[in-house]
Motif scaffolding. Sequence first.
Motif: not given
Length: 307
Positions: A139, A145, A187, A189, A207, A209
Amino acid sequence: MSGGPSISRRPAYEKSNVELVNSLRSNFIASKEAYVVPADGAGEHHRIDGDLGYLKNVWYTRWTSTEDGWLHIPTTALQTPGLAEERSSYDITVKLFFLPGTCPSSWGRHAQEALDSVLKELDIQSIDLLIISFPGLSFDLNGKQEENSADCGEISERPKLSAMVKAWREIEALKINGTALRIGIAEFGGELLKEFLPKTKIRPSVDQISLRDSGIVPSSMIAYAKQEKIELLTHSDCTNILPQGTVRELLGNGENGAGVLAGPEENNGALKGDVQPQWVVKYTAVVRDRGVIENKGYFASADLIDD
């Protein structure tokens, strides 16, 4: 009063690959010690000033076991009982890392293998959250990404979207059959999420990150996650949690090795060949009403490649 998805920050302990390696190594040592037979047949061995040299003579077949073609290191015969309280008292989170160099067509099978290991260890039928970490994703705090940096291991290329979607179908099945009550990814984006979400049947609810040293999540990412009803979590895990060289060091005949793998020029009866790590799974069981981690651990899987 109501609110949308928020960002939940988890405490940052030591790097996950350090924790994993230490956990595996200490588990190997404890298992060896359980199977030590004193040379004179009487009494017990004792460590002297932390010296573990006497464990070098404990042959690996004594403290490992083979079942259905799998070599369990250490043996599953020493597994401890499951949870101390009723299953309903816990929030159980499992994070599965698909490792670099693995075949995407095997990811679905790997997910089932990893989850079965956790369910058996904790003596449960389901988990609360399963997070999937695909190799090569990283991320970017700018909301894009980016290619995976060498975080705790070698660089890995981002897998094709089609491969991740295909694997996700099998993760969705784990939610449908009730094995995982929620499923999530790591991870991703904003740009990748916009590509990924339309191709899913069951959307990820989480999600996870990495903010890399307390960075700030872009407002656009927060807004998009809220729009899509995705909870953002943070973590400090390594992207490549178990590099190939680390596995050989753990299992080899070196100073801190377990003596399972023979070196290139060694003919000592240990296993010959090289190892390719396939997956790592991390699990935590948190007591709901106290917020205390009661049980935490790892499983890892690797293929032995004949010379």
